[in-house]
Motif scaffolding. Structure first.
Motif, mmCIF file in Angstrom:
data_model
loop_
_atom_site.group_PDB
_atom_site.id
_atom_site.type_symbol
_atom_site.label_atom_id
_atom_site.label_comp_id
_atom_site.label_asym_id
_atom_site.label_seq_id
_atom_site.Cartn_x
_atom_site.Cartn_y
_atom_site.Cartn_z
ATOM 1 N N MET A 269 61.914 85.147 31.239
ATOM 2 C CA MET A 269 63.304 84.895 30.873
ATOM 3 C C MET A 269 64.035 84.230 32.038
ATOM 4 S SD MET A 269 62.948 86.338 27.927
ATOM 5 C CE MET A 269 64.636 86.292 27.305
ATOM 6 N N LEU A 270 65.025 83.397 31.707
ATOM 7 C CA LEU A 270 65.819 82.691 32.707
ATOM 8 C C LEU A 270 67.302 82.897 32.421
ATOM 9 C CD1 LEU A 270 66.209 80.568 35.024
ATOM 10 C CD2 LEU A 270 66.079 78.811 33.254
ATOM 11 N N TYR A 271 68.057 83.285 33.452
ATOM 12 C CA TYR A 271 69.498 83.475 33.327
ATOM 13 C C TYR A 271 70.217 82.554 34.303
ATOM 14 C CZ TYR A 271 74.086 85.807 33.390
ATOM 15 O OH TYR A 271 75.425 86.095 33.324
ATOM 16 N N ASP A 272 71.212 81.826 33.800
ATOM 17 C CA ASP A 272 72.028 80.943 34.624
ATOM 18 C C ASP A 272 73.338 81.671 34.936
ATOM 19 O OD1 ASP A 272 73.929 78.969 35.483
ATOM 20 O OD2 ASP A 272 72.628 77.421 34.668
ATOM 21 N N ILE A 273 73.560 81.988 36.212
ATOM 22 C CA ILE A 273 74.737 82.761 36.612
ATOM 23 C C ILE A 273 76.026 82.018 36.284
ATOM 24 C CG2 ILE A 273 75.959 83.797 38.575
ATOM 25 C CD1 ILE A 273 73.224 84.264 39.875
ATOM 26 N N LYS A 274 76.055 80.702 36.464
ATOM 27 C CA LYS A 274 77.270 79.922 36.208
ATOM 28 C C LYS A 274 77.630 79.883 34.727
ATOM 29 C CE LYS A 274 77.382 76.843 40.233
ATOM 30 N NZ LYS A 274 77.309 75.432 40.692
ATOM 31 N N SER A 275 76.650 79.570 33.893
ATOM 32 C CA SER A 275 76.929 79.444 32.458
ATOM 33 C C SER A 275 76.821 80.772 31.722
ATOM 34 C CB SER A 275 75.963 78.437 31.818
ATOM 35 O OG SER A 275 74.635 78.943 31.828
ATOM 36 N N MET A 276 76.221 81.776 32.392
ATOM 37 C CA MET A 276 75.991 83.104 31.801
ATOM 38 C C MET A 276 75.117 83.021 30.551
ATOM 39 S SD MET A 276 79.593 85.132 32.422
ATOM 40 C CE MET A 276 80.591 83.978 31.479
ATOM 41 N N GLU A 277 74.191 82.062 30.546
ATOM 42 C CA GLU A 277 73.288 81.878 29.416
ATOM 43 C C GLU A 277 71.890 82.360 29.763
ATOM 44 O OE1 GLU A 277 75.412 77.954 27.365
ATOM 45 O OE2 GLU A 277 73.510 77.745 28.429
ATOM 46 N N THR A 278 71.229 82.984 28.781
ATOM 47 C CA THR A 278 69.857 83.470 28.936
ATOM 48 C C THR A 278 68.936 82.657 28.042
ATOM 49 O OG1 THR A 278 70.622 85.720 29.407
ATOM 50 C CG2 THR A 278 68.336 85.464 28.725
ATOM 51 N N LYS A 279 67.780 82.298 28.575
ATOM 52 C CA LYS A 279 66.827 81.490 27.817
ATOM 53 C C LYS A 279 65.437 82.114 27.910
ATOM 54 C CE LYS A 279 65.078 76.734 27.426
ATOM 55 N NZ LYS A 279 65.137 75.364 27.993
ATOM 56 N N ASP A 280 64.780 82.232 26.769
ATOM 57 C CA ASP A 280 63.389 82.693 26.720
ATOM 58 C C ASP A 280 62.492 81.487 26.981
ATOM 59 O OD1 ASP A 280 60.870 83.667 26.113
ATOM 60 O OD2 ASP A 280 61.556 84.882 24.448
ATOM 61 N N ILE A 281 61.841 81.462 28.125
ATOM 62 C CA ILE A 281 61.098 80.266 28.537
ATOM 63 C C ILE A 281 59.742 80.157 27.858
ATOM 64 C CG2 ILE A 281 60.059 79.062 30.518
ATOM 65 C CD1 ILE A 281 63.124 79.000 30.434
ATOM 66 N N THR A 282 58.992 81.241 27.761
ATOM 67 C CA THR A 282 57.610 81.145 27.271
ATOM 68 C C THR A 282 57.483 81.461 25.782
ATOM 69 O OG1 THR A 282 57.257 83.372 28.165
ATOM 70 C CG2 THR A 282 56.549 81.503 29.495
ATOM 71 N N LYS A 283 57.937 82.601 25.348
ATOM 72 C CA LYS A 283 57.981 82.980 23.938
ATOM 73 C C LYS A 283 56.659 82.687 23.217
ATOM 74 C CE LYS A 283 61.465 83.338 20.366
ATOM 75 N NZ LYS A 283 62.784 82.906 19.876
ATOM 76 N N ASP A 284 55.602 83.361 23.643
ATOM 77 C CA ASP A 284 54.326 83.285 22.950
ATOM 78 C C ASP A 284 53.671 84.669 23.002
ATOM 79 O OD1 ASP A 284 52.839 83.615 25.374
ATOM 80 O OD2 ASP A 284 52.996 81.494 25.790
ATOM 81 N N PRO A 285 52.567 84.889 22.286
ATOM 82 C CA PRO A 285 51.980 86.231 22.201
ATOM 83 C C PRO A 285 51.201 86.670 23.442
ATOM 84 C CG PRO A 285 50.672 84.684 20.923
ATOM 85 C CD PRO A 285 51.891 83.948 21.366
ATOM 86 N N TYR A 286 51.087 85.815 24.453
ATOM 87 C CA TYR A 286 50.303 86.142 25.632
ATOM 88 C C TYR A 286 51.181 86.738 26.741
ATOM 89 C CZ TYR A 286 47.240 82.990 23.091
ATOM 90 O OH TYR A 286 46.504 82.396 22.107
ATOM 91 N N GLY A 287 50.545 87.317 27.723
ATOM 92 C CA GLY A 287 51.282 87.937 28.806
ATOM 93 C C GLY A 287 51.654 86.945 29.897
ATOM 94 N N GLN A 288 52.893 86.995 30.347
ATOM 95 C CA GLN A 288 53.344 86.241 31.522
ATOM 96 C C GLN A 288 53.939 87.245 32.505
ATOM 97 O OE1 GLN A 288 54.598 84.744 28.352
ATOM 98 N NE2 GLN A 288 52.759 83.478 28.328
ATOM 99 N N LYS A 289 53.504 87.183 33.771
ATOM 100 C CA LYS A 289 53.847 88.229 34.736
ATOM 101 C C LYS A 289 54.401 87.649 36.026
ATOM 102 C CE LYS A 289 50.226 91.418 33.164
ATOM 103 N NZ LYS A 289 49.073 92.247 33.584
ATOM 104 N N ASP A 290 55.138 88.494 36.744
ATOM 105 C CA ASP A 290 55.592 88.230 38.116
ATOM 106 C C ASP A 290 56.258 86.861 38.268
ATOM 107 O OD1 ASP A 290 54.584 90.706 38.968
ATOM 108 O OD2 ASP A 290 52.579 89.861 39.217
ATOM 109 N N PRO A 291 57.297 86.573 37.511
ATOM 110 C CA PRO A 291 57.947 85.265 37.640
ATOM 111 C C PRO A 291 58.687 85.122 38.963
ATOM 112 C CG PRO A 291 59.250 86.699 36.232
ATOM 113 C CD PRO A 291 57.978 87.439 36.515
ATOM 114 N N ALA A 292 58.746 83.893 39.444
ATOM 115 C CA ALA A 292 59.499 83.556 40.651
ATOM 116 C C ALA A 292 60.228 82.251 40.392
ATOM 117 C CB ALA A 292 58.565 83.427 41.855
ATOM 118 N N VAL A 293 61.312 82.009 41.132
ATOM 119 C CA VAL A 293 62.133 80.835 40.858
ATOM 120 C C VAL A 293 62.605 80.216 42.159
ATOM 121 C CG1 VAL A 293 64.271 82.182 40.658
ATOM 122 C CG2 VAL A 293 64.087 79.979 39.475
ATOM 123 N N SER A 294 62.731 78.879 42.135
ATOM 124 C CA SER A 294 63.320 78.134 43.234
ATOM 125 C C SER A 294 64.348 77.182 42.634
ATOM 126 C CB SER A 294 62.240 77.388 44.028
ATOM 127 O OG SER A 294 62.778 76.817 45.191
#
Length: 376
Positions: A269-294
């Motif tokens: 999941m991704l949240y934009d502090i300025k816009s206060m919007e949340t977006k589901d980035i992957t949305k598939d049946p598989y596992g996604q772990k330990d996200p990091a962001v730059s």
């Protein structure tokens, strides 16, 4: 004359429209520069983190590598060879270790009861400092600017069972220490960026959860919260019915693992502090772990092709996780497939750092450099 003027007017509109669309096509092409990844550096180790051109590698001790020259510039020897989390910022590296714990049983099996403390080494001054001295456990420290944050169980009210954890903050300039989390619960896995702290918050989960198990059971309803230091303000980032965990923050972006209903496999999941919007980035049946962001990239461990562990009953899925990437600038998803299991990833504005395991015992640190090139 009127016909000529009308003709010139139409011609001007046509030419202007043509120039506008050509410019938009050029701009779109320019904006969609291609991402290039190159394998930049490898070293044996268990986990690594980077800041700028410095890489901190944990292999029992902590080694500092200059990524510009690819040379080792410092080795910090760790008593007992056990580090319970570490981080790096500019010339400072912090970590937690067990040098002050005298009970060998706690050192081996009961990390949540062990007397782990946090230490700081300043490479510029060539000085080491002990940050905490409480006899409880302080682990997983993170650092940014003048602040250090960590998870701490000194306030645990239970002598038996799973401990209560809180997030603490230390100001290196004033020497003051503050407990951030006020609500009772298990608050863990904090990250910090430029005066903002995020963590996995357990105020809405009333069961028992062990820090060691890192359970991904969806009904373990932990949430993501943020604390803005200078404003002394708390913000709820994600507080759904199911488990949200493993948050990271960079500039105005927060990412985490989000679970839907009773699915153990998390989405990123991704949240934009300025816009206060949340977006589901992957949305598939598989596992996604330990996200990091730059600033422009998100990275995570992706289990589309197999699991990150080597001890699963489904042997054909063992040790086959890959590196998932989301290019926030171009809105593109990228999957980097490599042999073995890719784990413990992080990202900076120039490098992706992760651990690659070909089997359950052997691992190496990989550093990928990335940059953009214009598509001709």
């Amino acid at each position: 004359m009127k016909k000529l003027m009308a003709f010139l007017g139409v011609l001007t509109v046509v030419i202007s429209t043509f120039i506008y669309f050509r410019y938009q096509a050029y701009k779109e092409k320019k904006d969609k520069e291609q991402l290039i990844f190159e394998q930049y550096y490898n070293i044996e180790g268990l986990e690594a983190k980077a800041y700028g051109q410095k890489l901190a590698v944990y292999d029992g001790d902590l080694r500092i590598i200059d990524l510009g020259t690819k040379k080792e510039i410092k080795v910090i020897e760790i008593p007992g060879k056990v580090v319970l989390g570490f981080d790096i910022f500019e010339d400072k590296i912090i970590w937690a270790d067990l040098r002050n714990e005298n009970d060998e049983e706690n050192k081996k099996d009961l990390m949540e009861k062990a007397n782990s403390d946090i230490f700081l080494y300043d490479m510029g001054k060539d000085e080491m400092k002990q940050i905490t001295s409480d006899k409880a456990a302080q682990t997983k420290p993170v650092i940014w600017g003048k602040y250090i944050a960590w998870q701490d169980n000194r306030d645990d009210e239970l002598e038996d069972g799973y401990p209560q954890w809180n997030i603490y903050l230390y100001d290196m300039e004033s020497g003051s220490e503050t407990r951030i989390t006020k609500e009772r619960g298990i608050h863990t896995d904090c990250k910090i960026y430029d005066g903002k702290v995020v963590w996995e918050d357990g105020r809405n989960f009333y069961g028992l959860q062990s820090i060691r198990l890192k359970s991904d059971v969806p009904i373990n309803n932990t949430d993501i919260y943020m604390y803005i230091i200078e404003q002394d303000r708390y913000v709820s980032i994600a507080s759904g019915m199911y488990k949200e965990s493993n948050a990271d923050i960079w500039e105005d972006y927060i990412v985490w693992e989000g679970r839907q209903e009773l699915n153990r496999n998390a989405d990123v999941m991704l949240y934009d502090i300025k816009s206060m919007e949340t977006k589901d980035i992957t949305k598939d049946p598989y596992g996604q772990k330990d996200p990091a962001v730059s600033d422009e990239l998100m990275v995570w461990i992706d289990e589309k092709n197999g699991l990150e562990s080597f001890d699963c009953i489904e042997k054909e899925k063992n040790g086959k996780s890959d590196l998932g990437i989301y290019d926030m600038k171009n809105g593109e998803m990228i999957l980097i497939e490599e042999e073995g299991a890719q784990i413990l990833c992080s990202v900076t504005p120039e490098y992706i750092v992760y651990t690659s395991k070909k089997d359950a015992k052997n691992s190496e640190i990989k550093v990928k450099r990335y940059y953009r090139t214009r598509i001709e």
